[in-house]
Design a protein around this motif. Structure first.
Motif, mmCIF file in Angstrom:
data_model
loop_
_atom_site.group_PDB
_atom_site.id
_atom_site.type_symbol
_atom_site.label_atom_id
_atom_site.label_comp_id
_atom_site.label_asym_id
_atom_site.label_seq_id
_atom_site.Cartn_x
_atom_site.Cartn_y
_atom_site.Cartn_z
ATOM 1 N N ARG A 667 32.181 -10.549 81.796
ATOM 2 C CA ARG A 667 30.914 -9.854 82.065
ATOM 3 C C ARG A 667 30.633 -9.734 83.551
ATOM 4 O O ARG A 667 29.954 -8.807 83.992
ATOM 5 N N GLU A 671 32.806 -3.288 86.108
ATOM 6 C CA GLU A 671 32.854 -2.443 84.918
ATOM 7 C C GLU A 671 34.200 -1.720 84.842
ATOM 8 O O GLU A 671 34.688 -1.186 85.830
ATOM 9 N N SER A 755 27.634 -1.469 78.457
ATOM 10 C CA SER A 755 26.861 -0.585 79.336
ATOM 11 C C SER A 755 26.961 0.867 78.890
ATOM 12 O O SER A 755 26.004 1.632 79.014
ATOM 13 N N GLU A 756 28.110 1.264 78.355
ATOM 14 C CA GLU A 756 28.247 2.625 77.846
ATOM 15 C C GLU A 756 27.343 2.841 76.635
ATOM 16 O O GLU A 756 26.764 3.917 76.464
ATOM 17 N N GLU A 758 24.517 1.250 76.099
ATOM 18 C CA GLU A 758 23.149 1.268 76.613
ATOM 19 C C GLU A 758 22.815 2.625 77.224
ATOM 20 O O GLU A 758 21.662 3.068 77.191
ATOM 21 N N GLY A 759 23.818 3.299 77.773
ATOM 22 C CA GLY A 759 23.579 4.595 78.383
ATOM 23 C C GLY A 759 23.166 5.667 77.403
ATOM 24 O O GLY A 759 22.550 6.668 77.786
#
Length: 779
Positions: A667, A671, A755-756, A758-759
């Motif tokens: 984490r 990224e 993160s993808e 969440e986007g």
């Protein structure tokens, strides 16, 4: 690469390299190769993809001083341009690439030439408004009605030459049949074919060629006569309100909605569609036969297995399509492939190069009629400007192939030098001379052969129908519970090499498939797998262990690669758990060959259960770290990954618990550092009892669809005629990803990072759904 700090102007402009030469409009120096590029030189004219190999490898976006265009050569960059037709306007798609002379302009004026916007070069919102009005004739059901006519035309012209033994297929079939089909489709009377042929050539040279001043005047005469002729035909058709064909549909729309389908638009479309519906199919068919017949073993395989004809036609469209480039103009300053293109920058997208991009296609330079992602090619364009007539062209190519493979399987190419009409965008041989022995014609022995046709569904070929036959040449244990299997071409040829991370789909007797990674070596000419017996699995591995023996014939699909190795990093961490070593060993082989620094960490229950130990120790001993649990060895991920390593990428495959642990322990890494391949699709399956229906609005197509609780989004899109590529359809591969413009996604895939997700700007259509009642997609 980025510009050096000593050149801030070039750096700010997005200059990706640093060489001396004439500067591009963004201030970036132009390399010697870019400065020398000329699409009218012999290399590009003979093979556009090969001529731009250097660009795909080194400068995927470059400024061409000779052409005055930005040239784009890679698949992802070109697809992104196609998708954004607001930033990248198609308005220059039909602009003359060579400015016309005053004499040529005077000729065109004499004919009152006034070509306006058509579907090809029209901006929004006018483009979609018109396109929606004109789509009905291109549905699969509507196109199916044309199949008997196409079959009759092909058969009649083949009848005329079949006992002769020699022919120029371009002159005698490939040009006339698509032209006649185009005229039938449009509803235009069948007359003046030879004149129309000259008109098409003139139009191509006028728009995409580099004619000399004298030729410009001659070409302008042809274009002017073409314009005049098409206007006369249009007026006759307008006088017959009950006629049939696409142009009559447009005439009716003109009466109903004159502000959408205008008078001037009718005339321009009449001329444009005669060329588009005819020439592209004629050239594509000539290209396909040239490529197939130049590979006698492939031609013989197609004759023996005609079920592969749709796949073969699609692969020929990818490998050697008739449309090799399209043009756009940037409406604002924009970055493409890391290069800043200024507002007003003209762009030449060389789709022929994109179709040979190894980042998207395995072994792209090979003509592989078993390729199951050939449908991803960009020959038809992509997005809202994708060719409306693509399925009519496919229909014609398939019927040509089906008739010839059945009636003239012994067809051969004659020795000849191929010539091409010099232009930037359309390509096909001007002649294709063939020969055969009429005494060997199958229908002389069995007259029923002439009419024993095979028909295919309208549309893109179904990847699940593209199956390759292979033979097992070795089946032996690699470790306890692991069977090593080597597969070979039954005809003795070399099988296509799989890139590191690639896999095969093994087709089981019940029609189900199982995915197994290729273990390499990549240049062996065969395919090597290792299959772990899983007693608690779905039965595929048990069947392999109990049934697969040397000499057995199997069916497979692929190879495919959704776990592709990025070769641009400085160093690598390779991590394998158990049978997860199968793709990882292929990656280690490749990194060693490249001379890249890497570490290989391999964990398992015990040495007796860990495959390829001998080969790993022999070939990768210096980089290898083993963790057999039976010996007390433990892969300590927390320690291994405690400190992010600059310039490093992690590739891992193994059980879900290992991959979950890796996600937690990385984490704090940048990224995109971690790349994994999952074994299972747990949690991605559709459960109608738990689902809810939702709406999906397709922004580019101006359609709104209802996704019922018992169908996936992917199934719903396909039922509406929207082409979305897919592979696993289990949320493991990422093939069916589409962009989300609005709405909240219920992500169920194993592809996207946290993160993808969440986007909320993308989803996998095979498994993910809407959390609410509506999604808006960029389709």
């Amino acid at each position: 690469m980025t510009s050096a700090p000593s050149q801030p102007a070039a750096e700010a402009s997005g200059c990706p390299f640093h060489r001396a030469g004439e500067p591009a409009p963004n201030g970036c120096p132009v390399s010697s190769q870019a400065a020398a590029f000329d699409p009218f030189d012999r290399p590009y004219q003979l093979d556009p993809a090969e001529a731009l190999r250097w660009s795909r490898d080194q400068e995927p976006v470059f400024w061409s001083p000779r052409l005055g265009y930005w040239v784009v050569s890679r698949y992802d960059d070109i697809k992104a341009i196609f998708r954004d037709n607001h930033t990248f306007s198609p308005s220059i798609a039909l602009e003359k690439i060579t400015p016309p002379s005053d004499e040529a302009l005077a000729v065109l004026k004499r004919y009152d030439y006034g070509m306006h916007r058509t579907l090809v070069n029209e901006d929004e919102p006018a483009h979609m408004a018109r396109r929606r009005e004109l789509l009905d004739a291109f549905t699969p059901e509507a196109l199916e009605a044309h199949a008997p006519m196409v079959r009759r035309l092909v058969r009649e012209r083949l009848d005329a030459i079949i006992d002769r033994g020699r022919a120029d297929l371009v002159a005698e079939l490939f040009w006339e049949v698509p032209l006649t089909v185009a005229l039938h489709f449009l509803g235009v009377p069948e007359e003046d074919m030879e004149q129309l042929r000259r008109f098409s050539v003139a139009h191509t040279l006028n728009t995409w060629g580099r004619p000399s001043p004298a030729q410009q005047v001659e070409v302008a005469e042809g274009v002017g006569r073409f314009w005049q002729y098409s206007g006369e035909v249009l007026r006759r058709m307008q006088a017959r309100p009950n006629g049939h064909g696409w142009m009559h549909d447009m005439i009716a729309k003109n009466r109903e909605k004159p502000d959408v389908v205008t008078d001037s638009y009718l005339h321009s479309m009449m001329m444009a569609i005669i060329v588009a519906a005819h020439e592209t199919t004629a050239l594509a068919t000539a290209n396909a036969f040239r490529q197939l017949l130049s590979r006698p073993a492939v031609w013989a395989e197609l004759c023996a297995n005609p079920a592969l004809i749709p796949a073969a036609a699609e692969e020929c469209l990818r490998h050697s399509g008739s449309v090799v480039a399209w043009r756009r103009i940037a409406t604002r300053e924009v970055a493409v492939g890391g290069v800043t293109i200024p507002e007003g920058g003209r762009i030449l997208m060389v789709t022929a190069s994109a179709n040979h991009d190894p980042r998207h296609f395995e072994n792209p330079d090979e003509l592989d009629i078993y390729r199951d992602n050939a449908v991803d090619h960009l020959t038809f364009g992509y997005g809202s400007h994708q060719c409306m007539g693509k399925n009519l062209g496919r229909l014609e190519m398939r019927i040509f192939l089906e008739e010839f493979t059945r009636r003239l399987p012994h067809l051969e190419l004659e020795e000849q030098t191929f010539t091409f009409l010099p232009n930037t965008s359309f390509r096909g041989p001007e002649a294709l001379r063939v020969r055969w022995d009429p005494a060997r014609n199958p229908e002389r022995r069995d007259p029923a052969v002439r009419n024993a046709q095979r028909d295919f569904p309208i549309g893109a070929p179904e990847s699940r129908a593209i199956v390759r036959r292979v033979r097992v040449t070795r089946a032996a244990p690699e470790a306890e519970g692991i069977l090593g299997v080597t597969l070979a071409d039954p005809a003795g040829g070399r099988l296509p090499a799989g890139s590191p991370g690639a896999h095969l789909d093994l087709v089981l007797p019940n029609g189900e498939t199982r995915k197994y990674s290729l273990c390499g070596p990549a240049d062996s000419g065969d395919w090597r797998l290792a299959v772990l017996r899983e007693p608690e699995g779905r039965g595929g591995s048990r069947w392999v262990h109990e049934t697969v023996t040397e000499g057995l014939a199997l069916e497979v699909r692929g190879p495919r690669n959704h776990f592709r190795l990025d070769e641009g990093a400085e160093r690598y961490l390779l991590i394998a758990g158990g049978i997860g070593i199968t793709p990882i060993i292929a990656m280690a082989d490749r990194l060693k060959a490249l001379g890249k620094p890497y570490e290989l960490h391999y964990a398992g229950r015990g040495r007796d259960t860990m495959a390829f130990l001998g080969r790993l120790e022999r070939d990768h001993g210096a980089a290898l770290r083993l963790y057999p649990r039976a010996e007390g060895a433990r892969l300590d991920l927390a320690t291994l990954l405690a400190e992010p390593r600059e310039g490093s990428l992690i590739y891992a495959c193994g059980p879900e618990r290992l991959l979950d642990a890796l996600a937690r322990q990385t984490r704090h890494w940048p990224e995109g550092s971690l790349h994994v391949e999952h074994f299972s699709a747990e949690g991605t399956a559709l459960d109608p009892e738990r689902e809810h229906a939702f709406q999906v609005a397709l922004a580019d197509s101006d359609l709104t669809l209802e996704v019922p609780r018992d169908r996936t989004l992917l199934q719903t899109l396909r039922a509406a005629g929207i082409d979305v590529p897919s592979d696993c359809e289990e949320g493991l591969c990422g093939s069916c990803q589409v962009a989300v413009l609005d709405g909240e996604v219920d992500h169920r895939d194993k592809v996207l990072t946290a993160s993808e997700r969440e986007g909320q700007d993308r989803l996998m259509t095979c498994c993910s759904r809407a959390r609410g009642k509506r999604l808006v997609l960029a389709l």
